[in-house]
Write an enzyme that holds these catalytic residues in place. Structure first.
Site, PDB file in Angstrom:
ATOM      1  N   GLY A 103       0.802  -1.220   0.000  1.00  0.00           N
ATOM      2  CA  GLY A 103       0.000   0.000   0.000  1.00  0.00           C
ATOM      3  C   GLY A 103       0.828   1.261   0.000  1.00  0.00           C
ATOM      4  O   GLY A 103       0.325   2.341   0.313  1.00  0.00           O
ATOM      5  N   HIS A 133       6.615  18.855   4.146  1.00  0.00           N
ATOM      6  CA  HIS A 133       7.193  17.827   3.281  1.00  0.00           C
ATOM      7  C   HIS A 133       6.382  16.529   3.413  1.00  0.00           C
ATOM      8  O   HIS A 133       6.025  16.132   4.528  1.00  0.00           O
ATOM      9  CB  HIS A 133       8.646  17.573   3.684  1.00  0.00           C
ATOM     10  CG  HIS A 133       9.433  16.783   2.693  1.00  0.00           C
ATOM     11  ND1 HIS A 133       9.287  15.423   2.537  1.00  0.00           N
ATOM     12  CD2 HIS A 133      10.385  17.169   1.787  1.00  0.00           C
ATOM     13  CE1 HIS A 133      10.105  14.999   1.592  1.00  0.00           C
ATOM     14  NE2 HIS A 133      10.793  16.036   1.113  1.00  0.00           N
ATOM     15  N   THR A 191     -37.522 -31.839   6.180  1.00  0.00           N
ATOM     16  CA  THR A 191     -36.119 -32.233   6.237  1.00  0.00           C
ATOM     17  C   THR A 191     -35.814 -33.024   4.973  1.00  0.00           C
ATOM     18  O   THR A 191     -36.679 -33.750   4.464  1.00  0.00           O
ATOM     19  CB  THR A 191     -35.823 -33.110   7.472  1.00  0.00           C
ATOM     20  OG1 THR A 191     -36.647 -34.282   7.427  1.00  0.00           O
ATOM     21  CG2 THR A 191     -36.101 -32.357   8.768  1.00  0.00           C
ATOM     22  N   HIS A 192     -34.606 -32.888   4.446  1.00  0.00           N
ATOM     23  CA  HIS A 192     -34.224 -33.544   3.183  1.00  0.00           C
ATOM     24  C   HIS A 192     -35.128 -33.111   2.031  1.00  0.00           C
ATOM     25  O   HIS A 192     -35.300 -33.850   1.060  1.00  0.00           O
ATOM     26  CB  HIS A 192     -34.265 -35.068   3.316  1.00  0.00           C
ATOM     27  CG  HIS A 192     -33.389 -35.617   4.390  1.00  0.00           C
ATOM     28  ND1 HIS A 192     -32.094 -36.029   4.161  1.00  0.00           N
ATOM     29  CD2 HIS A 192     -33.613 -35.822   5.712  1.00  0.00           C
ATOM     30  CE1 HIS A 192     -31.568 -36.470   5.283  1.00  0.00           C
ATOM     31  NE2 HIS A 192     -32.467 -36.341   6.251  1.00  0.00           N
ATOM     32  N   SER A 322     -40.651 -10.880 -15.578  1.00  0.00           N
ATOM     33  CA  SER A 322     -40.313 -11.488 -16.860  1.00  0.00           C
ATOM     34  C   SER A 322     -40.582 -10.514 -17.991  1.00  0.00           C
ATOM     35  O   SER A 322     -41.548  -9.750 -17.963  1.00  0.00           O
ATOM     36  CB  SER A 322     -41.143 -12.765 -17.074  1.00  0.00           C
ATOM     37  OG  SER A 322     -40.919 -13.288 -18.363  1.00  0.00           O
ATOM     38  N   LYS A 328     -45.793 -12.302 -14.320  1.00  0.00           N
ATOM     39  CA  LYS A 328     -44.871 -13.078 -13.491  1.00  0.00           C
ATOM     40  C   LYS A 328     -44.139 -12.150 -12.519  1.00  0.00           C
ATOM     41  O   LYS A 328     -43.678 -11.072 -12.880  1.00  0.00           O
ATOM     42  CB  LYS A 328     -43.852 -13.807 -14.367  1.00  0.00           C
ATOM     43  CG  LYS A 328     -43.080 -14.903 -13.643  1.00  0.00           C
ATOM     44  CD  LYS A 328     -42.223 -15.686 -14.642  1.00  0.00           C
ATOM     45  CE  LYS A 328     -41.669 -16.958 -14.026  1.00  0.00           C
ATOM     46  NZ  LYS A 328     -40.728 -16.686 -12.939  1.00  0.00           N
ATOM     47  N   ASN A 330     -41.091 -12.360  -9.416  1.00  0.00           N
ATOM     48  CA  ASN A 330     -40.031 -13.220  -8.887  1.00  0.00           C
ATOM     49  C   ASN A 330     -39.529 -12.747  -7.522  1.00  0.00           C
ATOM     50  O   ASN A 330     -39.660 -11.564  -7.188  1.00  0.00           O
ATOM     51  CB  ASN A 330     -38.860 -13.264  -9.870  1.00  0.00           C
ATOM     52  CG  ASN A 330     -39.246 -13.899 -11.196  1.00  0.00           C
ATOM     53  OD1 ASN A 330     -40.076 -14.793 -11.226  1.00  0.00           O
ATOM     54  ND2 ASN A 330     -38.661 -13.428 -12.279  1.00  0.00           N
ATOM     55  N   GLU A 335     -32.909 -13.344  -4.483  1.00  0.00           N
ATOM     56  CA  GLU A 335     -31.864 -13.581  -5.465  1.00  0.00           C
ATOM     57  C   GLU A 335     -30.674 -12.645  -5.245  1.00  0.00           C
ATOM     58  O   GLU A 335     -29.509 -13.056  -5.317  1.00  0.00           O
ATOM     59  CB  GLU A 335     -32.438 -13.430  -6.867  1.00  0.00           C
ATOM     60  CG  GLU A 335     -33.457 -14.517  -7.207  1.00  0.00           C
ATOM     61  CD  GLU A 335     -34.344 -14.164  -8.388  1.00  0.00           C
ATOM     62  OE1 GLU A 335     -34.082 -13.122  -9.032  1.00  0.00           O
ATOM     63  OE2 GLU A 335     -35.291 -14.921  -8.664  1.00  0.00           O
TER      64      GLU A 335
END
Length: 472
Positions: A103, A133, A191-192, A322, A328, A330, A335
């Site tokens: 830096g 200076h 779950t799963h 869209s 539509k 979203n 996102e």
């Protein structure tokens, strides 16, 4: 373009006449045309360098290290540094992130700008290095090797408090209020990605709140290490050419200016050659981003549809989704949040690798580490603010959809385990699924329970907490 001649140890350089920077900054502009990200992004590093130079000027003045300057020049030096802090001179900081790893150019950029501005204030000629200076006065008792990491830490702490803690805390509080509001709404657990026993919507959202609490605690804990400053170590950590009291006093001046408890690091060799505190903070930011990724993904799954998804919650409709499908909408805030999370993950990988590259008395990946951490802080803060305002605050349950899903949930059969055993309960669930009937219909058809027993034992709200202990 009108120029003036500036000099450094390598000779003369032509610099735009209307800019306060000097020879070394100009050389860096020519030598590092890499990327367009400058440290004016969010101006965090520029402000931090100004605070550092102000603290250094005040400390050196108090210690008598600037006795060659009269009060007019000393006042001008401090005024110029304050103008850098305030953002009045941002246009004079043109350097990109990808420069020397110490830096040095950015440190000298700040020295040159402050020097020339102080010269201008006193009525002198810019570029003359008199009466102020850039090296002898602005950089007195300092090296880029200790000033830049000091500025890194100052910038990070200030940004945490100004841009991250507030928005994340407000999002946390919004979700906490939603958890309380929806505490009695029983829904399907999952779950799963498969149906599971019931939970309340409040419990589900409360889990998100707990994640944010944990992540924020981690960030605040990591921040404590960033309050340690490298100032006073000069070139290699020995403090060569600095007054023995300079580093601690400069840190105290910075603390006074900012209101944060900055202090000189206990080991200056480590402060220059390793940046473990920033690595730890970046890791904590990654945990926070991970929590936000989980929350945003859960929200968009739960709001998926509107007719052919899960659709248990509704979120605000903010813009058309869209260019070809009319009507539509979203989950755009989700996102954006998840994209931010991936960027933070990438920044953390950069910081972790860069932090591992300290050799002997210096790590030379400082600018990219600073930039990555500061970007993560800003992105998380901005994303949380937007997500809170445009998504989380508008979350509402679709109670009809929730009730319909709960009615079809085969895993409510788990409530029968203590009464008829796992095997018979599984038989009921499999029969209901195969025949397309309800659990109750399957249970009665198999003769494993009576209607009264089923109604007493399979109560969704009772499945959202541990079974009450039986009294003796």
């Amino acid at each position: 373009m009108t120029t003036r001649r500036e000099t450094d140890s390598m000779g003369a350089v032509e610099v735009p006449a209307d800019r306060y920077w000097g020879a070394q900054t100009q050389r860096s502009i020519g030598n590092f045309p890499i990327g367009r990200d400058t440290f004016v992004w969010g101006r965090s590093m520029i402000r931090a360098l100004g605070l550092l130079k102000l603290g250094a000027a005040r400390a050196n003045r108090e210690l008598g290290e600037l006795s060659a300057l009269d009060d007019t020049a000393l006042d001008a030096l401090e005024q110029a540094a304050r103008e850098v802090v305030a953002g009045d001179l941002d246009e004079h900081f043109p350097l990109v992130v990808f420069q020397t790893g110490s830096g040095t150019q950015s440190n000298m950029n700040s020295n040159e700008v402050i020097s020339n501005r102080a010269i201008e204030i006193t009525g002198g000629q810019m570029g003359s290095k008199s009466p102020v200076h850039p090296n002898d006065h602005c950089n007195r008792g300092q090296s880029s090797n200790d000033t830049f990491p000091t500025a890194m830490h100052v910038a990070v702490v200030l940004d945490l408090h100004e841009y991250l803690y507030g928005p994340v805390g407000r999002l946390r509080d919004t979700l906490d209020a939603k958890a309380a509001e929806f505490a009695e709404i029983v829904k399907v657990g999952r779950t799963h990605l498969q149906d599971a026993t019931p939970v309340t919507l409040g419990q589900e959202i409360g889990g998100w709140v707990a994640q944010l609490d944990f992540a924020l605690a981690g960030v605040r804990h990591a921040e404590q290490g960033v309050l340690d400053l490298a100032i006073g170590g000069t070139a290699v950590g020995t403090g060569l050419n600095a007054h023995p009291a300079f580093g601690a006093l400069c840190a105290a001046k910075i603390a006074e200016e900012t209101g944060h408890e900055f202090r000189q690091a206990g080991n200056l060799f480590a402060a220059l050659s390793a940046h473990d505190a920033l690595v730890a903070l970046s890791s904590a930011l990654r945990v926070l981003a991970m929590a936000l990724m989980k929350i945003a993904n859960d929200v968009r799954w739960l709001a998926s549809g509107p007719r052919n998804g899960i659709g248990e919650i509704r979120i605000p409709e903010n813009e058309p989704g869209s260019s070809i499908m009319p009507g539509k909408v979203n989950p755009t805030q989700c996102e954006a949040m998840t994209m931010v999370a991936t960027r933070v993950f990438g920044n953390d990988a950069t910081v972790g690798f860069a932090g591992s590259q300290g050799n002997f008395q210096l790590n030379v990946f400082k600018p990219v580490m600073a930039h990555a951490v500061l970007e993560s802080i800003r992105l998380i803060g901005d994303a949380c603010g937007a997500f809170d305002e445009h998504c989380a605050s508008g979350i509402e349950p679709d109670t009809e959809r929730i009730a319909a899903g709960l009615e079809r949930n085969l895993m409510q059969v788990t409530a029968l385990n203590p009464h008829i055993g796992y095997d018979k309960a599984a038989e009921i669930a499999k029969k209901a699924h195969k025949d397309g009937t309800t659990l109750k219909e399957a249970a009665l058809a198999l003769g494993h329970v009576s209607e009264e027993q089923f109604d007493a034992w399979v109560v969704p709200i009772d499945m959202t907490h541990p079974r009450e202990a039986k009294e003796d």
